[in-house]
Every structure is written in C-alpha cells, then in structure tokens.
Design a protein around this motif. Structure first.
Motif, PDB file in Angstrom:
ATOM      1  N   UNK A 116       5.864  21.610  -3.003  1.00 48.67           N
ATOM      2  CA  UNK A 116       6.310  20.775  -4.118  1.00 48.67           C
ATOM      3  C   UNK A 116       5.243  20.875  -5.190  1.00 48.67           C
ATOM      4  N   UNK A 117       5.556  20.450  -6.386  1.00 42.65           N
ATOM      5  CA  UNK A 117       4.589  20.500  -7.472  1.00 42.65           C
ATOM      6  C   UNK A 117       3.931  19.134  -7.666  1.00 42.65           C
ATOM      7  N   UNK A 118       2.689  19.174  -8.104  1.00 44.49           N
ATOM      8  CA  UNK A 118       1.978  17.935  -8.389  1.00 44.49           C
ATOM      9  C   UNK A 118       1.660  17.159  -7.123  1.00 44.49           C
ATOM     10  N   UNK A 119       1.706  15.862  -7.209  1.00 42.23           N
ATOM     11  CA  UNK A 119       1.483  15.000  -6.054  1.00 42.23           C
ATOM     12  C   UNK A 119       2.705  14.105  -5.913  1.00 42.23           C
ATOM     13  N   UNK A 120       2.815  13.495  -4.749  1.00 42.09           N
ATOM     14  CA  UNK A 120       3.919  12.569  -4.468  1.00 42.09           C
ATOM     15  C   UNK A 120       3.341  11.355  -3.761  1.00 42.09           C
ATOM     16  N   UNK A 121       4.065  10.241  -3.876  1.00 45.25           N
ATOM     17  CA  UNK A 121       3.725   9.076  -3.063  1.00 45.25           C
ATOM     18  C   UNK A 121       4.140   9.357  -1.628  1.00 45.25           C
ATOM     19  N   UNK A 122       3.423   8.757  -0.686  1.00 50.86           N
ATOM     20  CA  UNK A 122       3.728   8.884   0.733  1.00 50.86           C
ATOM     21  C   UNK A 122       3.655   7.485   1.341  1.00 50.86           C
ATOM     22  N   UNK A 123       4.790   7.019   1.835  1.00 48.13           N
ATOM     23  CA  UNK A 123       4.819   5.692   2.465  1.00 48.13           C
ATOM     24  C   UNK A 123       4.010   5.728   3.766  1.00 48.13           C
ATOM     25  N   UNK A 124       3.315   4.650   4.087  1.00 48.69           N
ATOM     26  CA  UNK A 124       2.505   4.618   5.314  1.00 48.69           C
ATOM     27  C   UNK A 124       3.308   4.972   6.568  1.00 48.69           C
TER      28      UNK A 124
ATOM     29  N   UNK B  49      -6.215  15.459 -11.617  1.00 46.63           N
ATOM     30  CA  UNK B  49      -4.788  15.740 -11.694  1.00 46.63           C
ATOM     31  C   UNK B  49      -4.267  15.244 -13.038  1.00 46.63           C
ATOM     32  N   UNK B  50      -3.107  15.685 -13.403  1.00 45.36           N
ATOM     33  CA  UNK B  50      -2.584  15.393 -14.741  1.00 45.36           C
ATOM     34  C   UNK B  50      -2.125  13.939 -14.900  1.00 45.36           C
ATOM     35  N   UNK B  51      -1.449  13.402 -13.930  1.00 51.26           N
ATOM     36  CA  UNK B  51      -0.810  12.095 -14.101  1.00 51.26           C
ATOM     37  C   UNK B  51      -1.521  10.986 -13.325  1.00 51.26           C
ATOM     38  N   UNK B  52      -1.718   9.857 -13.978  1.00 52.59           N
ATOM     39  CA  UNK B  52      -2.259   8.666 -13.322  1.00 52.59           C
ATOM     40  C   UNK B  52      -1.109   7.992 -12.572  1.00 52.59           C
ATOM     41  N   UNK B  53      -1.289   7.697 -11.277  1.00 50.78           N
ATOM     42  CA  UNK B  53      -0.225   7.008 -10.544  1.00 50.78           C
ATOM     43  C   UNK B  53       0.062   5.632 -11.140  1.00 50.78           C
ATOM     44  N   UNK B  54       1.324   5.303 -11.246  1.00 46.00           N
ATOM     45  CA  UNK B  54       1.713   3.978 -11.736  1.00 46.00           C
ATOM     46  C   UNK B  54       1.302   2.886 -10.743  1.00 46.00           C
ATOM     47  N   UNK B  55       1.173   3.260  -9.473  1.00 40.06           N
ATOM     48  CA  UNK B  55       0.804   2.299  -8.429  1.00 40.06           C
ATOM     49  C   UNK B  55      -0.687   2.387  -8.083  1.00 40.06           C
ATOM     50  N   UNK B  56      -1.495   2.786  -9.056  1.00 40.88           N
ATOM     51  CA  UNK B  56      -2.928   3.016  -8.834  1.00 40.88           C
ATOM     52  C   UNK B  56      -3.638   1.800  -8.245  1.00 40.88           C
ATOM     53  N   UNK B  57      -3.360   0.618  -8.746  1.00 39.45           N
ATOM     54  CA  UNK B  57      -4.060  -0.587  -8.285  1.00 39.45           C
ATOM     55  C   UNK B  57      -3.862  -0.823  -6.789  1.00 39.45           C
ATOM     56  N   UNK B  58      -2.681  -0.530  -6.279  1.00 43.86           N
ATOM     57  CA  UNK B  58      -2.449  -0.767  -4.850  1.00 43.86           C
ATOM     58  C   UNK B  58      -3.011   0.363  -3.988  1.00 43.86           C
ATOM     59  N   UNK B  59      -3.430   1.460  -4.608  1.00 38.52           N
ATOM     60  CA  UNK B  59      -3.974   2.601  -3.867  1.00 38.52           C
ATOM     61  C   UNK B  59      -5.494   2.544  -3.714  1.00 38.52           C
ATOM     62  N   UNK B  60      -6.176   2.049  -4.732  1.00 42.16           N
ATOM     63  CA  UNK B  60      -7.635   2.096  -4.744  1.00 42.16           C
ATOM     64  C   UNK B  60      -8.246   1.344  -3.566  1.00 42.16           C
ATOM     65  N   UNK B  61      -9.072   2.043  -2.818  1.00 47.83           N
ATOM     66  CA  UNK B  61      -9.775   1.446  -1.700  1.00 47.83           C
ATOM     67  C   UNK B  61      -8.928   1.164  -0.473  1.00 47.83           C
ATOM     68  N   UNK B  62      -7.627   1.467  -0.521  1.00 50.46           N
ATOM     69  CA  UNK B  62      -6.750   1.144   0.608  1.00 50.46           C
ATOM     70  C   UNK B  62      -5.934   2.343   1.102  1.00 50.46           C
TER      71      UNK B  62
ATOM     72  N   UNK C 214       0.853  -1.178   0.000  1.00 53.37           N
ATOM     73  CA  UNK C 214       0.000   0.000   0.000  1.00 53.37           C
ATOM     74  C   UNK C 214       0.897   1.238   0.000  1.00 53.37           C
ATOM     75  N   UNK C 215       0.412   2.273  -0.675  1.00 55.74           N
ATOM     76  CA  UNK C 215       1.110   3.556  -0.725  1.00 55.74           C
ATOM     77  C   UNK C 215       0.054   4.656  -0.719  1.00 55.74           C
ATOM     78  N   UNK C 216       0.351   5.757  -0.041  1.00 54.56           N
ATOM     79  CA  UNK C 216      -0.562   6.900   0.001  1.00 54.56           C
ATOM     80  C   UNK C 216      -0.111   7.943  -1.010  1.00 54.56           C
ATOM     81  N   UNK C 217      -0.873   9.008  -1.085  1.00 56.11           N
ATOM     82  CA  UNK C 217      -0.570  10.136  -1.953  1.00 56.11           C
ATOM     83  C   UNK C 217      -0.583  11.399  -1.091  1.00 56.11           C
TER      84      UNK C 217
END
Length: 141
Positions: free
Chosen positions: A105-113, A41-54, A1-4
């Motif tokens: 910072x610009x855009x969004x970033x991943x955030x580890x739990x 937002x402009x970019x689809x996260x590459x880790x989208x599947x692990x983010x959805x619902x979690x 799992x990874x946050x944004x």
C-alpha cells in the motif's frame, strides 16, 4: 488508541532495518535531545494526540509485518520550500512481532490494536521466526 502501519521501502530484512535505524538514530538525536529513530512522512495523522506515547508503528518488510517501534511523539516539520511534513519520532527499541502477511500500500495506514500482530516473545515457538511465520501463514497464530 490507534497504531500506524507502514511499508519499509527498500529494506529487505529486520536486520537491515536495525542497521538503518542505527545509522540514523545518532543524527536525529541531536535534533530531539535523545537517541531516537525518526521517519519523515508527508501527512500528519489526524489522530496524532491519541498516538503519542501510546502507539507503535508496525513495519512491513518484504510483504510481512515483522516488528514495531513505539511512537514517542509526532512533530510537524516544514522544509525550506514551505512544504509540511510529519516527523514520526520513535523509540530505538524494535520489537519483533509474529510475522503477518500484508499486501503493499502507499503511505501509512491506521492499524487498530485488535488487528495488530502480537509481539513475538523470546520463548514463543522456541523463538524461531521461521516457525512463527509458517504458523501465521496457516492461520494458527
């Protein structure tokens, strides 16, 4: 799992973000079949599947992470000019976190739990955000 994590540009307080969410939630609800808050937002996260619902999106307001919203799903969107975007479809629930300083910072970033600030419970520190912010600045929470 990874946050944004994302800056809430043009918003100066948690209450203002709530108001923005309340104004936009109904409009987006018609598109997604439920009352949700959607941020495009402009970019689809590459880790989208692990983010959805979690995962959650952590909002930075005035230089501090102050709250999070659970991410329900991420949906591709293409505008009339053919430009691709990502709709971050979130729960309307906004959960306050222990205020945590964050530089711009610009855009969004991943955030580890393990790097995400904890939720601010109603009874922690007497429920005072000011006290929690002071303790976080001192590195005590």
């Amino acid at each position: 799992m990874i946050h944004m994590i994302k800056l809430s540009v043009g918003v100066s307080s948690f209450e203002e973000l709530e108001s923005y969410r309340d104004q936009r939630a109904h409009w987006w609800g018609a598109d997604y079949g439920e009352e949700v808050h959607v941020h495009r937002t402009r970019m689809m996260p590459k880790r989208a599947k692990e983010m959805e619902g979690a995962s959650s999106i952590y909002w930075v307001i005035s230089g501090q992470v102050v709250c999070r919203q659970p991410i329900l799903r991420l949906a591709p969107y293409t505008n009339e000019e053919g430009k691709d975007y990502c709709d971050i479809i979130m729960s309307r629930d906004m959960i306050r976190t222990v205020p945590y300083p964050k530089r711009p910072f610009q855009g969004w970033r991943y955030l580890r739990p393990e790097d995400a600030p904890p939720d601010l419970g109603a009874n922690e520190n007497g429920g005072s955000l000011e006290i929690a912010a002071d303790l976080a600045r001192l590195g005590l929470i």
